[in-house]
Design a protein around this motif. Structure first.
Motif, PDB file in Angstrom:
ATOM      1  N   HIS A 179      42.000 -59.654  50.103  1.00  0.00           N
ATOM      2  CA  HIS A 179      41.389 -59.603  48.777  1.00  0.00           C
ATOM      3  C   HIS A 179      41.050 -60.998  48.263  1.00  0.00           C
ATOM      4  O   HIS A 179      40.064 -61.179  47.541  1.00  0.00           O
ATOM      5  CB  HIS A 179      42.333 -58.901  47.801  1.00  0.00           C
ATOM      6  CG  HIS A 179      42.503 -57.447  48.086  1.00  0.00           C
ATOM      7  ND1 HIS A 179      43.588 -56.717  47.650  1.00  0.00           N
ATOM      8  CD2 HIS A 179      41.740 -56.572  48.793  1.00  0.00           C
ATOM      9  CE1 HIS A 179      43.479 -55.466  48.038  1.00  0.00           C
ATOM     10  NE2 HIS A 179      42.365 -55.357  48.749  1.00  0.00           N
ATOM     11  N   ALA A 180      41.862 -61.988  48.643  1.00  0.00           N
ATOM     12  CA  ALA A 180      41.581 -63.356  48.216  1.00  0.00           C
ATOM     13  C   ALA A 180      40.260 -63.860  48.783  1.00  0.00           C
ATOM     14  O   ALA A 180      39.607 -64.728  48.192  1.00  0.00           O
ATOM     15  CB  ALA A 180      42.725 -64.276  48.642  1.00  0.00           C
ATOM     16  N   PHE A 181      39.840 -63.311  49.918  1.00  0.00           N
ATOM     17  CA  PHE A 181      38.570 -63.696  50.524  1.00  0.00           C
ATOM     18  C   PHE A 181      37.456 -62.696  50.218  1.00  0.00           C
ATOM     19  O   PHE A 181      36.424 -62.685  50.884  1.00  0.00           O
ATOM     20  CB  PHE A 181      38.734 -63.829  52.040  1.00  0.00           C
ATOM     21  CG  PHE A 181      39.473 -65.071  52.448  1.00  0.00           C
ATOM     22  CD1 PHE A 181      38.804 -66.254  52.666  1.00  0.00           C
ATOM     23  CD2 PHE A 181      40.853 -65.048  52.593  1.00  0.00           C
ATOM     24  CE1 PHE A 181      39.481 -67.403  53.030  1.00  0.00           C
ATOM     25  CE2 PHE A 181      41.545 -66.191  52.968  1.00  0.00           C
ATOM     26  CZ  PHE A 181      40.866 -67.374  53.180  1.00  0.00           C
ATOM     27  N   GLY A 182      37.660 -61.838  49.230  1.00  0.00           N
ATOM     28  CA  GLY A 182      36.604 -60.939  48.780  1.00  0.00           C
ATOM     29  C   GLY A 182      36.483 -59.643  49.538  1.00  0.00           C
ATOM     30  O   GLY A 182      35.498 -58.912  49.343  1.00  0.00           O
ATOM     31  N   LYS A 183      37.424 -59.303  50.394  1.00  0.00           N
ATOM     32  CA  LYS A 183      37.336 -58.048  51.146  1.00  0.00           C
ATOM     33  C   LYS A 183      37.831 -56.897  50.293  1.00  0.00           C
ATOM     34  O   LYS A 183      38.886 -56.994  49.657  1.00  0.00           O
ATOM     35  CB  LYS A 183      38.167 -58.144  52.428  1.00  0.00           C
ATOM     36  CG  LYS A 183      38.126 -56.877  53.279  1.00  0.00           C
ATOM     37  CD  LYS A 183      38.903 -57.069  54.563  1.00  0.00           C
ATOM     38  CE  LYS A 183      38.997 -55.771  55.358  1.00  0.00           C
ATOM     39  NZ  LYS A 183      37.672 -55.268  55.766  1.00  0.00           N
TER      40      LYS A 183
END
Length: 589
Positions: free
Chosen positions: A250-254
């Motif tokens: 989630h931190a990388f936008g997934k």
């Protein structure tokens, strides 16, 4: 002769450890193999490198038995004669073996590991001055240099050209991004093959995973399996390690879990979409009751081990066609408005079979009487069956002829009671000239042994419409008479095309089986019987995805879909014919 092998090894602190062992015999083997008498664990030494043999007195003979030679006092050779009284030094890779004679007369072979390697042509250190290693940069510097080149060529250059292309007129053209081919994990699937050169159609922002809204911009008719809140609750609490991984993602936008790309992985080559594994469904449905206590669905994780009994949608009120969901644990009954007994029509010794044999050439019936296929006709794609049609499937035996005018036989219009009433009231019956049909039919037999249908007289006395629409009349052979708005009529007929709302069944895949293997039609004596097989019948062949005794490996996706569509809503009429498994919506809640 006695050979004394003295092994000298050093500890980490520099202390020497000396071990002696005696071997009686005429020969010794030297090599990397543990079976050799002198074991030298060095890759520069062959598994069986050389042999030492006694010649006479104190003289020894050393012979190379492999493809490599050895070193004797600094010179390479493949064989040597050594006097143990004078001594010598043998070199095998990084090991040195000193040959001498001990005080008791035994030949002493002292084995020690050296700091430099002895080669077939002497010392390697002396030859390094003639190699390129002396003029090239060191390995560390070359590694850093190559790493910088890779970063610039395969990371920086594509990023810079991508930023420039987004602002330019060729924003959707892959050719405007330089050297990004190394980023491509593979070809697109057949469904997305037209987007091969249009990366930004899916990858809208650099270094961001494909978003669900991007998928929905094209796939507008695809809906969620269930509301996102319920999907999250159905999964339950993720394991600690998996939850940590999702936080990083989630931190990388997934997006996810449950995002489009979690199931539909791209760049797997030009293939069709593969069905998800059984575990994908079991992650939620395996403990669905505990995670979603208000659900109507039972827990399901494996068809052979954990799966609820089938629940069918049956008609309980033929007038309003109001359906009920009933488990197949009990014997299903439906009120479809018919009085049709399967057993009567399938009995090879009955009147229906005799009638079918008599008119077989005309209607295409077999010599053994009626079969299932004579009335149940497949749809065009072979998956389901068409509704029973009176004129096509029944009128061969159940004639609706009521009058002959000249050479024309007039027939009642099936399904239209008002037209039937008008036709009978307008018919002119001539009792003095009864018209008789000698066609053989099941039922009563008249004089001469043939069943006779009289258009006048005994069959329909006068113009009594109530007789035709009564239990004993022509309509009562198949229908249940009733009165509608005070007038004679029949109970409306319901023919469900689909009983299971939560699963998909393909008859075409079971064409090698007989109908009666799954449907107990030969013993059914009532039209209210719902001849659906239960889960026990299906488990004779289907026992799950990986069951060793399963005749057909059966994952969840074989019978169930994931996405809900408009045609899968709860208010869908039970007699709607759904023709394609890809279009069938499977309502989950």
């Amino acid at each position: 002769m006695t050979f004394r092998i003295r092994q000298i090894e050093q500890t980490a602190t520099g202390r020497e450890i000396v071990r002696d062992r005696d071997i009686a015999g005429e020969t010794l083997s030297i090599g990397r193999s543990a079976e050799c008498d002198i074991h030298l664990p060095d890759l520069a030494v062959e598994p069986r490198h050389a042999e030492v043999s006694a010649v006479s007195g104190a003289r020894l003979r050393v012979e190379a038995v492999g493809t490599l030679g050895f070193v004797v006092d600094g010179a390479e050779t493949r064989s040597a004669s050594i006097d143990s009284l004078g001594g010598a030094e043998l070199g095998f890779g990084t090991y040195r073996i000193t040959v001498s004679q001990d005080e008791d007369g035994a030949v002493l072979l002292t084995v020690r590991k050296a700091e430099t390697a002895a080669t077939r042509s002497g010392n390697l250190e002396e030859k390094r001055g003639f190699s390129l290693g002396g003029v090239l940069p060191g390995k560390r510097r070359m590694s850093w240099a190559l790493a910088i080149v890779i970063v610039l060529a395969f990371l920086a250059l594509p990023i810079v050209t991508n930023i420039m292309s987004v602002k330019g007129p060729q924003a959707a053209d892959k050719s405007s991004v330089i050297n990004d081919g190394s980023w491509n994990p593979g070809e697109l699937s057949l469904a997305h093959h037209s987007l091969t050169d249009k990366c930004v159609a899916c990858h809208v922002k650099p270094f961001e995973s494909v978003r669900d809204e991007t998928c929905r911009s094209c796939h507008k008719d695809v809906h969620d399996h269930a509301p996102a809140v319920r999907l999250a609750a159905a999964r339950g609490n993720l394991p600690l390690g998996q939850a940590a991984l999702w936080k990083v993602a989630h931190a990388f936008g997934k997006e996810g879990p449950g995002a489009c790309q979690d199931c539909h992985s791209e760049h797997k080559g030009p293939t069709r979409l593969t069905a998800p594994s059984q575990q994908f469904c079991a992650d939620c449905h395996g403990q669905l009751k505990s995670n979603l206590p208000d659900t109507r669905l039972g827990d399901a994780g494996d068809f052979g081990k954990l799966h609820p009994q089938f629940t069918a949608r049956v008609i309980t009120d033929p007038v309003t066609r109001h359906p009920s969901f009933v488990s197949l644990d009990s014997k299903l009954r439906e009120d479809n408005g018919l009085t049709f007994p399967h057993k009567l029509h399938l009995d090879p010794m009955g009147g229906a079979a005799r009638m079918a044999r008599n008119i077989g050439a005309e209607r295409g019936y077999g010599s053994n009487g009626l079969e299932c296929k004579d009335c149940h006709r497949k749809t065009e794609e072979g998956v389901r069956f068409k509704p029973i049609d009176m004129e096509r499937d029944c009128e061969g035996c159940h004639s609706l002829a009521y009058e002959r005018v000249g050479g024309i036989v007039r027939r009642l219009r099936h399904g239209d009671v008002e037209q039937l009433t008008a036709d009978l009231l307008a018919a002119k019956w001539d009792h003095s000239k009864p018209l008789v049909s000698n066609r053989k039919r099941p039922g009563e037999y008249a004089e001469g042994g043939l069943y006779q249908f009289r258009y006048s007289g005994g069959a329909w006395p006068g113009l009594q419409l109530d007789v035709a629409l009564s239990k004993d009349g022509i309509c009562g052979e198949c229908h249940r008479p009733t009165r509608i708005n005070g007038r004679p009529g029949v109970v409306p007929v319901s023919q469900p095309m689909r009983y299971f709302d939560h699963g998909w069944f393909d008859h075409a895949a079971h064409k090698q089986e007989k109908c009666t293997t799954c449907h107990a039609a030969e013993t059914s004596t009532s039209a209210s019987d719902v001849l659906l097989p239960g889960i026990k019948t299906c488990r004779t062949c289907h026992l799950g995805e990986d069951a060793p005794k399963s005749k057909v490996p059966s994952s969840c996706a074989m019978c169930h879909g994931y996405h809900i569509t408009e045609t899968g809503s709860a208010d869908r009429k039970p007699d709607v014919n759904l023709s394609s498994p890809k279009k069938v919506a499977l309502r989950r809640e």
